[in-house]
Design a protein around this motif. Structure first.
Motif, PDB file in Angstrom:
ATOM      1  N   ARG A   5      38.951  33.221  29.349  1.00  0.00           N
ATOM      2  CA  ARG A   5      38.703  33.117  30.669  1.00  0.00           C
ATOM      3  C   ARG A   5      37.575  33.985  31.063  1.00  0.00           C
ATOM      4  O   ARG A   5      37.237  34.949  30.606  1.00  0.00           O
ATOM      5  N   ILE A   6      36.892  33.548  32.287  1.00  0.00           N
ATOM      6  CA  ILE A   6      35.802  34.348  32.948  1.00  0.00           C
ATOM      7  C   ILE A   6      36.340  34.516  34.456  1.00  0.00           C
ATOM      8  O   ILE A   6      36.734  33.819  34.939  1.00  0.00           O
ATOM      9  N   THR A   7      36.028  35.845  34.535  1.00  0.00           N
ATOM     10  CA  THR A   7      36.392  36.359  36.006  1.00  0.00           C
ATOM     11  C   THR A   7      35.276  36.705  37.024  1.00  0.00           C
ATOM     12  O   THR A   7      35.375  36.839  38.357  1.00  0.00           O
ATOM     13  N   THR A   8      33.832  36.856  36.399  1.00  0.00           N
ATOM     14  CA  THR A   8      32.781  36.800  36.978  1.00  0.00           C
ATOM     15  C   THR A   8      31.567  36.121  36.215  1.00  0.00           C
ATOM     16  O   THR A   8      32.037  35.914  34.993  1.00  0.00           O
ATOM     17  N   PRO A  23      43.583  24.567  31.255  1.00  0.00           N
ATOM     18  CA  PRO A  23      43.937  24.326  29.779  1.00  0.00           C
ATOM     19  C   PRO A  23      42.406  24.956  29.356  1.00  0.00           C
ATOM     20  O   PRO A  23      41.497  24.358  29.616  1.00  0.00           O
ATOM     21  N   LEU A  24      42.632  25.903  28.189  1.00  0.00           N
ATOM     22  CA  LEU A  24      41.247  26.319  27.750  1.00  0.00           C
ATOM     23  C   LEU A  24      40.271  25.220  27.426  1.00  0.00           C
ATOM     24  O   LEU A  24      39.303  25.326  27.273  1.00  0.00           O
ATOM     25  N   ASP A  25      40.984  24.243  26.687  1.00  0.00           N
ATOM     26  CA  ASP A  25      40.091  23.048  26.169  1.00  0.00           C
ATOM     27  C   ASP A  25      39.962  21.973  26.955  1.00  0.00           C
ATOM     28  O   ASP A  25      39.662  20.930  26.633  1.00  0.00           O
ATOM     29  N   GLY A  26      40.155  22.389  28.480  1.00  0.00           N
ATOM     30  CA  GLY A  26      40.206  21.136  29.326  1.00  0.00           C
ATOM     31  C   GLY A  26      38.701  20.697  29.633  1.00  0.00           C
ATOM     32  O   GLY A  26      37.805  21.436  29.685  1.00  0.00           O
ATOM     33  N   ASP A  90      26.041  27.556  32.842  1.00  0.00           N
ATOM     34  CA  ASP A  90      25.729  28.261  31.685  1.00  0.00           C
ATOM     35  C   ASP A  90      26.984  29.161  31.347  1.00  0.00           C
ATOM     36  O   ASP A  90      27.490  29.238  30.224  1.00  0.00           O
ATOM     37  N   ALA A  91      27.670  30.144  32.197  1.00  0.00           N
ATOM     38  CA  ALA A  91      28.575  30.837  32.041  1.00  0.00           C
ATOM     39  C   ALA A  91      29.884  30.464  31.443  1.00  0.00           C
ATOM     40  O   ALA A  91      30.574  30.987  30.785  1.00  0.00           O
TER      41      ALA A  91
END
Length: 274
Positions: A5-8, A23-26, A90-91
């Motif tokens: 996960r990214i939060t910023t 889902p992480l692979d979504g 990009d993030a």
């Protein structure tokens, strides 16, 4: 592909807050909010997208994130708003992402897709016609009457103070649900917090981004009772999309993510999966 996960994310010395869910692979979908809301505007829509296998990234955009409120209106030119979206893409770690935007977020989605078709897989705009269609429609009495506030926002200092003082009655009168209004007010109902968002309007005429026709697949979901964006611009949008396109009209007002989450999710899922 991003597996955590990214939060910023960081861009242009600014720090943007992001809600990364699903889902992480979504399939990656960036959700761009409008004015005067924030990333929480998607909270009824995102569970439906996640159930369809989509991973959503919803940022508080420039001027809305506490760490991304640069001074001066030049920092809010459209080219910076578009660059923020590419920095978020990009993030995420993905070469191409899908965009869903409402209100100003829809305008930024159109512009990003037109200028970076290699990075954008599709656009789903909620309420907002293509910017070139909106510009053409602004010569009509219908759209000019709806857009009167844009001229008023050019006045220095005063607009953000007036909006802050009357935040609840102003936006309640447009049909924004009370629950959402209170949440946005807690975040934005003071002049300092509204200065950046109002600067989006002030910087429009100084911007250097071309509103190119969009070649990627696109959908416009538009409410026939929209108080800000009229039928002329909505119907003209077809002329500024060269790829597959769907125009969906529903009996609704302007605040589609808040009031019509099922229709928003269905439009986005259909576009992404097509």
């Amino acid at each position: 592909m991003a597996t955590s996960r990214i939060t910023t994310f960081e861009h242009d010395t600014l720090t943007f807050d992001v809600t990364d869910e699903g889902p992480l692979d979504g399939v990656p979908v960036l959700l761009l909010h409008g004015f005067p809301t924030d990333r929480s505007s998607w909270h009824r829509v995102t569970p439906l997208l996640h159930d369809a296998g989509l991973r959503t990234y919803a940022p508080d955009q420039r001027g809305y994130s506490a760490g991304a409120r640069p001074p001066g209106r030049a920092a809010y030119r459209l080219e910076h708003l578009v660059a923020d979206v590419i920095a978020l893409a990009d993030a995420t770690g993905h070469e191409r992402v899908h965009l869903v935007g409402h209100d100003w977020g829809g305008a930024v989605a159109w512009l990003t897709a037109g200028n970076h078709p290699d990075r954008i897989a599709s656009v789903t705009s909620l309420s907002t016609p293509h910017p070139a269609a909106l510009r053409r429609a602004s010569h009509s009495l219908e759209q000019a009457a709806r857009s009167w506030y844009i001229g008023a926002f050019q006045v220095p200092y005063v607009p953000q103070r007036v909006l802050a003082a009357g935040f609840r009655p102003i936006w309640s009168a447009t049909g924004l649900p009370r629950e959402d209004l209170e949440r946005y007010a807690a975040h934005l109902a003071h002049a300092d917090a509204l200065t950046g968002p109002v600067n989006w309007y002030r910087a429009m005429r100084e911007s250097h981004v071309r509103a190119w026709p969009v070649s990627v697949p696109a959908t416009l979901l538009w409410g026939s009772r929209d108080v800000a964006l009229g039928r002329t611009a909505a119907e003209l949008t077809r002329g500024f999309v060269t790829g597959p396109y769907a125009f969906i009209e529903i009996d609704a007002g302007h605040w589609l993510p808040e009031t019509e989450p099922e229709a928003c999710a269905a439009a986005a899922i259909d576009r992404v999966k097509a």
